[in-house]
Design a protein around this motif. Sequence first.
Motif, PDB file in Angstrom:
ATOM      1  N   THR A  71      10.061   1.020   2.796  1.00  0.00           N
ATOM      2  CA  THR A  71       9.619   2.347   2.339  1.00  0.00           C
ATOM      3  C   THR A  71       9.784   2.493   0.839  1.00  0.00           C
ATOM      4  OG1 THR A  71      10.249   3.329   4.478  1.00  0.00           O
ATOM      5  CG2 THR A  71       9.969   4.828   2.621  1.00  0.00           C
ATOM      6  N   LYS A  72      10.955   2.077   0.322  1.00  0.00           N
ATOM      7  CA  LYS A  72      11.196   2.176  -1.121  1.00  0.00           C
ATOM      8  C   LYS A  72      10.196   1.338  -1.911  1.00  0.00           C
ATOM      9  CE  LYS A  72      16.182   3.185  -1.126  1.00  0.00           C
ATOM     10  NZ  LYS A  72      17.520   2.653  -1.474  1.00  0.00           N
ATOM     11  N   ASP A  73       9.923   0.128  -1.425  1.00  0.00           N
ATOM     12  CA  ASP A  73       8.988  -0.758  -2.114  1.00  0.00           C
ATOM     13  C   ASP A  73       7.581  -0.176  -2.124  1.00  0.00           C
ATOM     14  OD1 ASP A  73       8.381  -3.390  -3.357  1.00  0.00           O
ATOM     15  OD2 ASP A  73       7.149  -3.633  -1.551  1.00  0.00           O
ATOM     16  N   LEU A  74       7.148   0.363  -1.005  1.00  0.00           N
ATOM     17  CA  LEU A  74       5.806   0.951  -0.920  1.00  0.00           C
ATOM     18  C   LEU A  74       5.692   2.183  -1.806  1.00  0.00           C
ATOM     19  CD1 LEU A  74       5.035   0.611   2.897  1.00  0.00           C
ATOM     20  CD2 LEU A  74       3.855  -0.538   1.023  1.00  0.00           C
ATOM     21  N   LEU A  75       6.711   3.032  -1.789  1.00  0.00           N
ATOM     22  CA  LEU A  75       6.677   4.239  -2.619  1.00  0.00           C
ATOM     23  C   LEU A  75       6.670   3.883  -4.106  1.00  0.00           C
ATOM     24  CD1 LEU A  75       9.176   6.577  -0.709  1.00  0.00           C
ATOM     25  CD2 LEU A  75       6.691   6.796  -0.845  1.00  0.00           C
ATOM     26  N   LYS A  76       7.390   2.809  -4.454  1.00  0.00           N
ATOM     27  CA  LYS A  76       7.472   2.390  -5.855  1.00  0.00           C
ATOM     28  C   LYS A  76       6.169   1.774  -6.344  1.00  0.00           C
ATOM     29  CE  LYS A  76      10.253  -0.495  -8.973  1.00  0.00           C
ATOM     30  NZ  LYS A  76      11.407  -1.437  -9.067  1.00  0.00           N
ATOM     31  N   THR A  77       5.536   0.968  -5.497  1.00  0.00           N
ATOM     32  CA  THR A  77       4.341   0.236  -5.927  1.00  0.00           C
ATOM     33  C   THR A  77       3.026   0.963  -5.643  1.00  0.00           C
ATOM     34  OG1 THR A  77       4.313  -0.958  -3.805  1.00  0.00           O
ATOM     35  CG2 THR A  77       5.482  -1.988  -5.648  1.00  0.00           C
ATOM     36  N   LYS A  78       2.987   1.731  -4.544  1.00  0.00           N
ATOM     37  CA  LYS A  78       1.713   2.349  -4.147  1.00  0.00           C
ATOM     38  C   LYS A  78       1.785   3.849  -3.928  1.00  0.00           C
ATOM     39  CE  LYS A  78       0.139  -1.926  -1.954  1.00  0.00           C
ATOM     40  NZ  LYS A  78      -0.406  -2.568  -0.737  1.00  0.00           N
ATOM     41  N   GLY A  79       2.990   4.412  -4.070  1.00  0.00           N
ATOM     42  CA  GLY A  79       3.128   5.848  -3.853  1.00  0.00           C
ATOM     43  C   GLY A  79       3.113   6.199  -2.377  1.00  0.00           C
ATOM     44  N   ILE A  80       3.021   7.482  -2.090  1.00  0.00           N
ATOM     45  CA  ILE A  80       3.067   7.950  -0.713  1.00  0.00           C
ATOM     46  C   ILE A  80       1.921   7.382   0.124  1.00  0.00           C
ATOM     47  CG2 ILE A  80       1.719  10.036  -1.197  1.00  0.00           C
ATOM     48  CD1 ILE A  80       4.693   9.744   1.257  1.00  0.00           C
TER      49      ILE A  80
END
Length: 329
Positions: free
Chosen positions: A168-177
């Motif tokens: 979740t953290k990686d996705l939020l950091k790289t691609k946002g919600i």
Amino acid sequence: MGLTSNASAPKMKQPQEFSLLPKIVNGGIAGIIGVTCVFPLDLVKTRLQNQTVGPDGQKAYSSMLDCFRKTYRAEGYLGMYRGSAVNILLITPEKAIKLAANDFFRHKLTTSDGRLPIQREMLAGGSAGLCQIVVTTPMELLKIQLQDSGRTSGGNKNAPKISALSITKDLLKTKGILGLYKGTGATMLRDVSFSMCYFPLFANLNRLGPKKEPGSNESVFWWSFISGCAAGSFSAFFVNPADVVKTRLQLLNRGASEETYSGILDAYRKIWTKEGPTAFYKGALCRMIVIAPLFGIAQMVYYFGIAEALMGIDKTPSTMLAAKTSENK
């Protein structure tokens, strides 16, 4: 005269309001129990759907039993529950939205004379499926990565551990919600189709069963369990092609030889061309075995009225999933 006439006339039943809170609690309990019971089969289903034919024509798993055996041998008992925590955490709002929304739309779409034609039943179910994807999409995305991590690591116990939080953290950091909503279109296709099939089928099967007492619209709990299992199993088989496509599109980490897809139509085309039509039914038996008890348990929990008992609320048919049946077709 008017008072006498009104007094002698049969009283019309007022439409009962359904309470949302017991639905949330009952749906959550049903989801937790169901997920705990069937999750290892769901993991096997995911791995069967994700496996592709290698250059030499070999497959990692030859069958559902082979996949189960190899996974258990390589990863142990706890490995069979990869991704279960996030699924259990999010199953409460997912089930609450699905069940409550279906009841709400059935209530709104019922005609003034109390009828609910099959077209409106399907519309109500499809609308409920549409509402749930706000929770289902990220839940499925995270679950699939965790379930598939053992396959991509080849059972290597020294491979880096991943968690739902790290993904979740990686996705939020790289691609946002929006990163958590990869595969939303495919999830929508699967869940709307499933709900359009499941809810009308369950309501009509449940209507045919024995009642708790003469004159009641409430079926005995064991018949609702059977109806839920039958409707869930059939609906799961019906939408399995969409589930295969959704699973492939939501997979973030692929092997070097694994296919990539640009969207739903591209996935359908490549799977059909390279793997044949039978590929759309990979994991179908597992999915049917997973879905049947999940929805059968949901019906039983509603009829047991666990939430009502805990909250001291009168258990009426209006607080149960099957309350909105089509009696006047």
